[in-house]
Motif scaffolding. Structure first.
Motif, PDB file in Angstrom:
ATOM      1  N   SER A 163      19.254  -0.396   5.285  1.00  0.00           N
ATOM      2  CA  SER A 163      19.625  -1.502   6.173  1.00  0.00           C
ATOM      3  C   SER A 163      18.465  -2.473   6.406  1.00  0.00           C
ATOM      4  O   SER A 163      18.612  -3.451   7.131  1.00  0.00           O
ATOM      5  N   TYR A 164      17.319  -2.205   5.804  1.00  0.00           N
ATOM      6  CA  TYR A 164      16.143  -3.047   6.049  1.00  0.00           C
ATOM      7  C   TYR A 164      15.927  -4.066   4.951  1.00  0.00           C
ATOM      8  O   TYR A 164      16.081  -3.766   3.771  1.00  0.00           O
ATOM      9  N   GLU A 165      15.532  -5.243   5.371  1.00  0.00           N
ATOM     10  CA  GLU A 165      15.043  -6.210   4.417  1.00  0.00           C
ATOM     11  C   GLU A 165      13.694  -5.679   3.929  1.00  0.00           C
ATOM     12  O   GLU A 165      12.899  -5.167   4.728  1.00  0.00           O
ATOM     13  N   GLY A 166      13.447  -5.771   2.639  1.00  0.00           N
ATOM     14  CA  GLY A 166      12.231  -5.177   2.099  1.00  0.00           C
ATOM     15  C   GLY A 166      11.451  -6.099   1.190  1.00  0.00           C
ATOM     16  O   GLY A 166      11.903  -7.194   0.835  1.00  0.00           O
ATOM     17  N   TYR A 167      10.279  -5.635   0.853  1.00  0.00           N
ATOM     18  CA  TYR A 167       9.424  -6.355  -0.092  1.00  0.00           C
ATOM     19  C   TYR A 167       8.584  -5.316  -0.839  1.00  0.00           C
ATOM     20  O   TYR A 167       8.105  -4.354  -0.234  1.00  0.00           O
ATOM     21  N   VAL A 168       8.427  -5.540  -2.132  1.00  0.00           N
ATOM     22  CA  VAL A 168       7.669  -4.597  -2.964  1.00  0.00           C
ATOM     23  C   VAL A 168       6.439  -5.296  -3.527  1.00  0.00           C
ATOM     24  O   VAL A 168       6.546  -6.374  -4.121  1.00  0.00           O
ATOM     25  N   THR A 169       5.287  -4.686  -3.345  1.00  0.00           N
ATOM     26  CA  THR A 169       4.073  -5.200  -3.977  1.00  0.00           C
ATOM     27  C   THR A 169       3.193  -4.026  -4.424  1.00  0.00           C
ATOM     28  O   THR A 169       3.592  -2.873  -4.295  1.00  0.00           O
ATOM     29  N   VAL A 170       2.040  -4.345  -4.970  1.00  0.00           N
ATOM     30  CA  VAL A 170       1.149  -3.292  -5.467  1.00  0.00           C
ATOM     31  C   VAL A 170       0.434  -2.605  -4.303  1.00  0.00           C
ATOM     32  O   VAL A 170       0.389  -3.124  -3.192  1.00  0.00           O
ATOM     33  N   HIS A 171      -0.133  -1.445  -4.599  1.00  0.00           N
ATOM     34  CA  HIS A 171      -0.977  -0.778  -3.613  1.00  0.00           C
ATOM     35  C   HIS A 171      -2.374  -1.392  -3.692  1.00  0.00           C
ATOM     36  O   HIS A 171      -2.861  -1.663  -4.798  1.00  0.00           O
ATOM     37  N   PRO A 172      -3.025  -1.626  -2.542  1.00  0.00           N
ATOM     38  CA  PRO A 172      -4.364  -2.234  -2.610  1.00  0.00           C
ATOM     39  C   PRO A 172      -5.382  -1.442  -3.441  1.00  0.00           C
ATOM     40  O   PRO A 172      -6.306  -2.042  -4.001  1.00  0.00           O
ATOM     41  N   SER A 173      -5.220  -0.135  -3.572  1.00  0.00           N
ATOM     42  CA  SER A 173      -6.191   0.642  -4.354  1.00  0.00           C
ATOM     43  C   SER A 173      -6.099   0.302  -5.852  1.00  0.00           C
ATOM     44  O   SER A 173      -7.073   0.463  -6.592  1.00  0.00           O
ATOM     45  N   TYR A 174      -4.934  -0.194  -6.259  1.00  0.00           N
ATOM     46  CA  TYR A 174      -4.762  -0.654  -7.656  1.00  0.00           C
ATOM     47  C   TYR A 174      -5.753  -1.788  -7.953  1.00  0.00           C
ATOM     48  O   TYR A 174      -6.331  -1.852  -9.047  1.00  0.00           O
ATOM     49  N   LEU A 175      -5.968  -2.646  -6.973  1.00  0.00           N
ATOM     50  CA  LEU A 175      -6.882  -3.789  -7.148  1.00  0.00           C
ATOM     51  C   LEU A 175      -8.320  -3.309  -7.348  1.00  0.00           C
ATOM     52  O   LEU A 175      -9.097  -3.944  -8.055  1.00  0.00           O
ATOM     53  N   LEU A 176      -8.648  -2.189  -6.724  1.00  0.00           N
ATOM     54  CA  LEU A 176     -10.008  -1.640  -6.844  1.00  0.00           C
ATOM     55  C   LEU A 176     -10.235  -0.966  -8.193  1.00  0.00           C
ATOM     56  O   LEU A 176     -11.368  -0.868  -8.659  1.00  0.00           O
ATOM     57  N   ARG A 177      -9.151  -0.499  -8.786  1.00  0.00           N
ATOM     58  CA  ARG A 177      -9.274   0.261 -10.037  1.00  0.00           C
ATOM     59  C   ARG A 177      -9.320  -0.620 -11.290  1.00  0.00           C
ATOM     60  O   ARG A 177      -9.620  -0.132 -12.370  1.00  0.00           O
ATOM     61  N   LEU A 178      -9.005  -1.906 -11.159  1.00  0.00           N
ATOM     62  CA  LEU A 178      -8.963  -2.782 -12.341  1.00  0.00           C
ATOM     63  C   LEU A 178     -10.345  -2.898 -12.975  1.00  0.00           C
ATOM     64  O   LEU A 178     -11.359  -2.936 -12.280  1.00  0.00           O
ATOM     65  N   PRO A 179     -10.385  -2.970 -14.310  1.00  0.00           N
ATOM     66  CA  PRO A 179     -11.654  -2.833 -15.028  1.00  0.00           C
ATOM     67  C   PRO A 179     -12.632  -4.008 -14.903  1.00  0.00           C
ATOM     68  O   PRO A 179     -13.816  -3.779 -14.709  1.00  0.00           O
ATOM     69  N   ASP A 180     -12.155  -5.245 -15.009  1.00  0.00           N
ATOM     70  CA  ASP A 180     -13.130  -6.345 -15.001  1.00  0.00           C
ATOM     71  C   ASP A 180     -12.848  -7.354 -13.893  1.00  0.00           C
ATOM     72  O   ASP A 180     -11.744  -7.406 -13.335  1.00  0.00           O
ATOM     73  N   GLU A 181     -13.856  -8.154 -13.584  1.00  0.00           N
ATOM     74  CA  GLU A 181     -13.818  -9.065 -12.443  1.00  0.00           C
ATOM     75  C   GLU A 181     -12.700 -10.099 -12.520  1.00  0.00           C
ATOM     76  O   GLU A 181     -12.041 -10.392 -11.529  1.00  0.00           O
ATOM     77  N   ALA A 182     -12.495 -10.655 -13.726  1.00  0.00           N
ATOM     78  CA  ALA A 182     -11.476 -11.703 -13.882  1.00  0.00           C
ATOM     79  C   ALA A 182     -10.071 -11.153 -13.587  1.00  0.00           C
ATOM     80  O   ALA A 182      -9.285 -11.771 -12.862  1.00  0.00           O
ATOM     81  N   THR A 183      -9.786  -9.983 -14.133  1.00  0.00           N
ATOM     82  CA  THR A 183      -8.489  -9.336 -13.900  1.00  0.00           C
ATOM     83  C   THR A 183      -8.324  -9.011 -12.421  1.00  0.00           C
ATOM     84  O   THR A 183      -7.256  -9.179 -11.834  1.00  0.00           O
ATOM     85  N   LYS A 184      -9.420  -8.540 -11.833  1.00  0.00           N
ATOM     86  CA  LYS A 184      -9.416  -8.189 -10.412  1.00  0.00           C
ATOM     87  C   LYS A 184      -9.068  -9.399  -9.550  1.00  0.00           C
ATOM     88  O   LYS A 184      -8.241  -9.322  -8.646  1.00  0.00           O
ATOM     89  N   ARG A 185      -9.744 -10.511  -9.859  1.00  0.00           N
ATOM     90  CA  ARG A 185      -9.545 -11.733  -9.066  1.00  0.00           C
ATOM     91  C   ARG A 185      -8.105 -12.210  -9.175  1.00  0.00           C
ATOM     92  O   ARG A 185      -7.474 -12.570  -8.190  1.00  0.00           O
ATOM     93  N   GLU A 186      -7.585 -12.166 -10.393  1.00  0.00           N
ATOM     94  CA  GLU A 186      -6.204 -12.604 -10.639  1.00  0.00           C
ATOM     95  C   GLU A 186      -5.200 -11.723  -9.875  1.00  0.00           C
ATOM     96  O   GLU A 186      -4.267 -12.230  -9.249  1.00  0.00           O
ATOM     97  N   ALA A 187      -5.428 -10.416  -9.940  1.00  0.00           N
ATOM     98  CA  ALA A 187      -4.526  -9.472  -9.267  1.00  0.00           C
ATOM     99  C   ALA A 187      -4.620  -9.630  -7.751  1.00  0.00           C
ATOM    100  O   ALA A 187      -3.616  -9.513  -7.037  1.00  0.00           O
ATOM    101  N   TYR A 188      -5.817  -9.916  -7.265  1.00  0.00           N
ATOM    102  CA  TYR A 188      -6.014 -10.117  -5.826  1.00  0.00           C
ATOM    103  C   TYR A 188      -5.272 -11.372  -5.364  1.00  0.00           C
ATOM    104  O   TYR A 188      -4.615 -11.365  -4.316  1.00  0.00           O
ATOM    105  N   GLU A 189      -5.334 -12.438  -6.158  1.00  0.00           N
ATOM    106  CA  GLU A 189      -4.614 -13.684  -5.840  1.00  0.00           C
ATOM    107  C   GLU A 189      -3.106 -13.442  -5.784  1.00  0.00           C
ATOM    108  O   GLU A 189      -2.419 -13.949  -4.891  1.00  0.00           O
ATOM    109  N   ALA A 190      -2.587 -12.667  -6.738  1.00  0.00           N
ATOM    110  CA  ALA A 190      -1.151 -12.350  -6.771  1.00  0.00           C
ATOM    111  C   ALA A 190      -0.762 -11.534  -5.531  1.00  0.00           C
ATOM    112  O   ALA A 190       0.309 -11.737  -4.943  1.00  0.00           O
ATOM    113  N   PHE A 191      -1.658 -10.629  -5.126  1.00  0.00           N
ATOM    114  CA  PHE A 191      -1.429  -9.814  -3.928  1.00  0.00           C
ATOM    115  C   PHE A 191      -1.410 -10.708  -2.683  1.00  0.00           C
ATOM    116  O   PHE A 191      -0.549 -10.567  -1.812  1.00  0.00           O
ATOM    117  N   LEU A 192      -2.335 -11.671  -2.629  1.00  0.00           N
ATOM    118  CA  LEU A 192      -2.378 -12.634  -1.514  1.00  0.00           C
ATOM    119  C   LEU A 192      -1.078 -13.432  -1.440  1.00  0.00           C
ATOM    120  O   LEU A 192      -0.546 -13.653  -0.347  1.00  0.00           O
TER     121      LEU A 192
END
Ligand code: URA
Length: 203
Positions: A163-192
């Motif tokens: 009965s709840y309106e919902g939203y699905v996104t990544v877990h913040p720990s996924y952002l910490l596990r990404l291998p390189d800075e560029a990918t990290k920044r991109e994923a962080y922007e998408a999370f924002l």
């Protein structure tokens, strides 16, 4: 299934405090956790964020999202215009499960069975808070909220959890596990971007 769910309660908790007492009394399914980590936030928050399970720091401090992933998550919320104090933060599983490696306690992912064990408590938690919007942070939360194991990439965005309106996104720990800075920044922007939409949906 409704009946089975109801039958679990000796006494139906009427408040988060009563619910948390039941969780504390039940103890961890897998031995090792210091304490149960309960949801935190206003009793009738507009938004509930559901994570996976407490990490090392959460287990020690007894509060959700206070470790590295939690710090990144809190920073992202602030940047997206969400005040952490206004939202209710909880986890699908309420106890830390880990593997000991030397002095370090390495988080181990909860099994589907563990998620199922904790599910009635999460369902009750949502019933008590009655949020406008429920957010699944990552796959374990999504499994807990839907009973189904679905890849995040396919379900990211607006959703419906019963009965709840919902939203699905990544877990913040996924952002910490990404291998390189560029990918990290991109994923962080998408999370924002997700957090900004979440903020707007709950208005
Ligand atoms: N990760 C989670 O899913 N929950 C927490 O509370 C901390 C880290």
């Amino acid at each position: 299934p409704e009946r089975a769910l109801e039958a679990m309660w000796d006494q139906e908790p009427k408040s988060l405090k009563e619910l948390n007492a039941i969780i504390a009394k039940a103890g961890p399914l897998v031995p090792g956790a210091t304490q149960a980590v309960f949801g935190e936030g206003p009793a009738h928050a507009e938004i509930v964020f559901v994570g996976e399970q407490p990490g090392d720091q959460e287990d020690l401090q007894g509060r959700p999202f206070v470790g590295p992933a939690g710090k990144l998550f809190t920073k992202a919320m602030t940047e997206a215009g969400i005040d952490r104090k206004d939202v209710y933060l909880t986890n699908a599983v309420k106890h830390f499960k880990f593997e000991q490696r030397g002095h370090r306690r390495i988080h181990s992912k909860p099994t589907a069975g563990e998620v199922k064990h904790y599910r009635p408590w999460l369902v009750k938690e949502l019933e008590l808070v009655k949020p406008k919007l429920v957010v699944a942070l990552g796959g374990t939360a999504l499994l807990a909220l839907t009973g189904k194991s679905t890849p995040i990439t396919r379900s990211r965005g607006r959703a419906r959890f019963g009965s709840y309106e919902g939203y699905v996104t990544v877990h913040p720990s996924y952002l910490l596990r990404l291998p390189d800075e560029a990918t990290k920044r991109e994923a962080y922007e998408a999370f924002l971007n997700d957090l900004r939409r979440i903020h707007d949906l709950a208005q």
